[in-house]
Structure formats: structure tokens, C-alpha cells
Design an enzyme around this catalytic site. Structure first.
Site, mmCIF file in Angstrom:
data_model
loop_
_atom_site.group_PDB
_atom_site.id
_atom_site.type_symbol
_atom_site.label_atom_id
_atom_site.label_comp_id
_atom_site.label_asym_id
_atom_site.label_seq_id
_atom_site.Cartn_x
_atom_site.Cartn_y
_atom_site.Cartn_z
ATOM 1 N N GLY A 90 15.380 5.268 -2.904
ATOM 2 C CA GLY A 90 16.671 5.326 -3.569
ATOM 3 C C GLY A 90 17.842 4.924 -2.693
ATOM 4 N N LYS A 91 17.554 4.362 -1.518
ATOM 5 C CA LYS A 91 18.656 4.065 -0.604
ATOM 6 C C LYS A 91 19.327 2.718 -0.874
ATOM 7 C CE LYS A 91 15.538 2.360 3.054
ATOM 8 N NZ LYS A 91 15.038 2.649 4.414
ATOM 9 N N LEU B 229 11.764 2.649 -2.927
ATOM 10 C CA LEU B 229 11.545 3.838 -3.746
ATOM 11 C C LEU B 229 12.121 5.107 -3.119
ATOM 12 C CD1 LEU B 229 7.944 2.978 -4.952
ATOM 13 C CD2 LEU B 229 10.038 2.967 -6.324
ATOM 14 N N GLY C 91 8.500 -0.607 0.851
ATOM 15 C CA GLY C 91 9.407 -1.031 1.909
ATOM 16 C C GLY C 91 10.752 -0.327 1.876
ATOM 17 N N GLY C 92 10.784 0.894 1.348
ATOM 18 C CA GLY C 92 12.029 1.663 1.303
ATOM 19 C C GLY C 92 12.730 1.643 -0.038
ATOM 20 N N SER D 49 2.334 0.684 2.145
ATOM 21 C CA SER D 49 3.656 0.456 1.564
ATOM 22 C C SER D 49 3.861 1.278 0.300
ATOM 23 C CB SER D 49 3.893 -1.032 1.278
ATOM 24 O OG SER D 49 5.258 -1.293 1.016
ATOM 25 N N PRO D 50 3.595 2.586 0.333
ATOM 26 C CA PRO D 50 3.719 3.396 -0.882
ATOM 27 C C PRO D 50 5.147 3.547 -1.381
ATOM 28 C CG PRO D 50 3.408 4.801 1.028
ATOM 29 C CD PRO D 50 3.196 3.393 1.499
ATOM 30 N N LEU D 51 6.140 3.262 -0.508
ATOM 31 C CA LEU D 51 7.542 3.345 -0.919
ATOM 32 C C LEU D 51 8.163 1.957 -1.084
ATOM 33 C CD1 LEU D 51 8.696 6.351 1.283
ATOM 34 C CD2 LEU D 51 8.059 6.347 -1.142
ATOM 35 N N TYR E 112 -0.845 -4.198 15.547
ATOM 36 C CA TYR E 112 0.423 -3.492 15.387
ATOM 37 C C TYR E 112 1.158 -3.427 16.723
ATOM 38 C CZ TYR E 112 -1.073 -1.782 10.760
ATOM 39 O OH TYR E 112 -1.480 -1.688 9.451
#
Length: 344
Positions: free
Chosen positions: A217-218, A215, A212-213, A208-210, A53
Site C-alpha cells: 500500500g505504499k 501490495l 515488489g512492494g 515476490s508475495p508482495l 544472490y
């Protein structure tokens, strides 16, 4: 914050982990340290990083934070890192061989300024290294006190099962966790990997629970993102690329459902998505990643969001993966069970 055991181990970890892939890349050191402080203050205790990382800088940033905060903080933190991908430009600078893992583990210990890694994970499968060599390395590393537990990342079901069976047969330490991609838009692991994890008594640490963004809503339908977001800076970024997901009707059905549940609860779409995932079978801890302290604090608010059974089922239904009839669709699943007597 709630706590669960770290897979099949007796160590307790928070249901939300702090992922640190942004440290040294999208988050400078001051921001990273502020995130770590806020995460511990919220009751979190599982900090996840990897040697690759930000070109090893993530581990170094965490190491300086641990050094500054002292022994008490180190004892509170369950520290997880990974090895496998290239960290040096020579033939043994990558992989799961004893040669590379020995070098990689020692280098991670130096950067993290600690004498032990609580959870050392292999970052991916290595088809060139005999599995027995890799598993025996962990037997030695645990015996030496350098590693508390070990885990897997990005393994398929058969790879996981083969690893667990070998370790069990040899009487060596068995991996306790698997770290896969998993979220409302990416549920393919439910076909084989989740059952393999459950069969082995392991725990899932979803990354990656969202999605990559997506989820949060953006993003909007048919409006390519711009500005200071991951997809705004690179719309073709990896598995979360805008064009493919935008074209899938399922994407927007899931986002609409998440937004509706969020409105019902007075929560954010991100918090709803995280709460759904934390309640899935075999999940031990959901890995949160954030660029800013504000983003992290909003995600941590998911610990206070409880979905009703109806809301949980609504999200599960609208996001259901599409399987072929065989072997993962209803006809295939029907063949995996039988009655004690009579019928099929």
C-alpha cells in the site's frame, strides 16, 4: 507459526520462509544476522537463498551465521539454495549440466559452511542440457548425502511435468517443490502451473508475495515513487515497474480491496496479502524478503492474521486474472469435466 510438509516430503517447514536475496546487497551482515535470529525466534525454520544472490555474498553471510550459532541451530534450519545462473566467466560456469551443478553445489556447501543442502533447487530451465543429465545429477547428489531434497524454480507446467515423469520413470528422486512468482497481482500460474504442481503432489514456495512492494500500500496512483524504496530508486525495475502497473485499473482495485480488509482486521495490507497467499491451494511456504528487521517483523505478523471465507473470496474475486475464453476462460474450463451420464 504453522507448519506444513515440504511439498511431497516428510520434512516440516513453517508457512513463512525467510528469503535472503537482500543479504549483502540491501541488508548488511549485521542486519541479515538480526533477521535470521528474529525469524527463528518467531518459529520460522525455512531459509531460502541462491548462489547468485549478491554475487554469492548472501550464502556466505548465512554460512557465517550458521557457524556462529552452532550445530543446534543448523539442525533446526531447513536450508534451501539454488544453482543454474552464471557464477563463473567460462562456458561451464552456468546451466544445469552435471559439470556446472557439481561445481555450484560444492561451492554453495563451502560458502554455507555445511555438509548438506536440505533443499537444492534448479533456478530455471536449461534448454541446452538434456533433462536426464540434470535429474541423474540429483539422484547422485541425494545418494551422496549432499542434498536432502531437490526442487524447481521458474519452471512452466510442461517443464515441471516432464521432469517429474522422467524422475518417476527412472526411479530417481522426484522434485518436491516449485518456486514461482505468485501474489495477488500475479496469478498467471493458476492456469497450468498450479494444476501441474497439484497433480505431481508438489508444494509451492511463492517468491515476490508482495509484488515488489505494491501490495504493502505504499505506492499511490499517478505518483511515481521516490526515496529509499526499490521503485523509488528505480521506477523501471523489472516486472514490478511503476508505469505499467499504475496504468492497469486492476492494480488499484486489488490494492483498494486489500486496504479495506486490512482496516477491518486492524492489520497491515502486507499482512493481509501474505495471509491470502498462504491459504492458496498447494502453497507450502511463502517466501518473505525484507531490507530491514522492522519490515521482516511486520511481515511475520501475517502468521496471526486469519481472513474470513468472505474476505478471502473478496480478494480472490477482485484479483482474478483475465483469461481468453479458450483454453483458460469459462468455455475452455467447461470442457475439462464431464458428467457420468447425460449432458456433456
Amino acid at each position: 507459526m504453522e507448519y506444513r510438509t515440504l511439498g511431497r516430503s516428510g520434512t516440516s517447514v513453517s508457512t513463512y520462509a525467510l528469503g535472503t536475496m537482500t543479504f549483502g546487497a540491501e541488508s548488511d551482515e549485521a542486519t541479515a544476522h538480526a533477521q535470521l535470529d528474529a525469524y527463528l525466534e518467531a518459529g520460522g525454520n525455512l531459509v531460502d537463498t541462491a548462489d547468485v544472490y549478491a554475487g554469492t555474498e548472501s550464502e556466505s553471510i548465512i554460512g557465517r551465521w550458521l557457524s556462529d550459532r552452532g550445530t543446534d541451530i543448523r539442525d533446526r534450519v531447513v536450508l534451501a539454495t539454488k544453482g543454474r545462473f552464471p557464477t563463473a566467466d567460462h562456458p561451464n560456469g552456468l546451466g544445469l549440466s552435471r559439470t556446472h551443478l557439481s561445481q555450484a553445489l560444492d561451492a554453495s556447501l563451502r560458502r554455507l559452511q555445511t555438509d548438506r543442502i536440505d533443499l537444492y533447487q534448479v533456478h530455471a530451465w536449461d534448454a541446452l542440457t538434456p533433462l536426464e543429465e540434470t535429474v541423474r545429477f540429483f539422484d547422485d547428489a541425494v545418494a551422496a548425502g549432499k542434498v536432502g531434497y531437490w526442487g524447481l524454480s521458474n519452471f512452466t507446467g510442461w517443464q515441471l511435468t516432464k521432469t517429474v515423469d522422467l524422475a518417476t520413470f527412472r526411479g530417481w528422486p522426484v522434485p518436491v517443490t516449485l518456486q514461482p512468482q505468485y501474489n495477488l497481482l500475479t496469478r498467471g500460474i493458476e492456469a497450468e502451473i498450479v494444476p501441474a504442481v497439484q497433480d505431481a503432489g508438489m508444494g509451492l514456495l511463492p517468491w515476490s508475495p508482495l509484488a515488489g512492494g505494491w501490495l504493502t500500500g505504499k505506492y499511490q496512483r499517478d505518483q511515481a515513487p521516490t526515496g529509499a524504496t526499490r521503485l523509488g530508486e528505480n521506477p523501471e525495475r523489472g516486472m514490478e515497474a511503476y508505469a505499467g502497473r499504475n496504468a492497469a485499473e486492476r492494480t488499484w482495485q486489488v490494492i483498494d480491496a486489500v486496504t479495506a480488509v486490512a482496516d477491518e482486521l486492524g492489520a497491515s495490507p502486507a499482512q493481509v496479502s501474505l495471509s491470502w497467499l498462504a491459504a492458496r491451494p498447494a502453497v507450502t511456504s511463502v517466501i518473505l524478503g525484507a531490507r530491514t528487521l522492522e519490515q521482516l517483523q511486520q511481515c511475520l505478523g501475517a502468521a496471526d492474521v486469519v481472513l474470513s471465507p468472505e474476505q478471502q473470496e473478496r480478494l480472490t474475486g477482485v484479483s482474478a486474472p483475465v483469461w481468453d475464453d479458450y483454453p483458460y476462460g469459462e468455455p475452455g474450463v467447461a470442457q475439462r469435466h464431464r458428467k457420468i451420464t447425460g449432458g456433456r
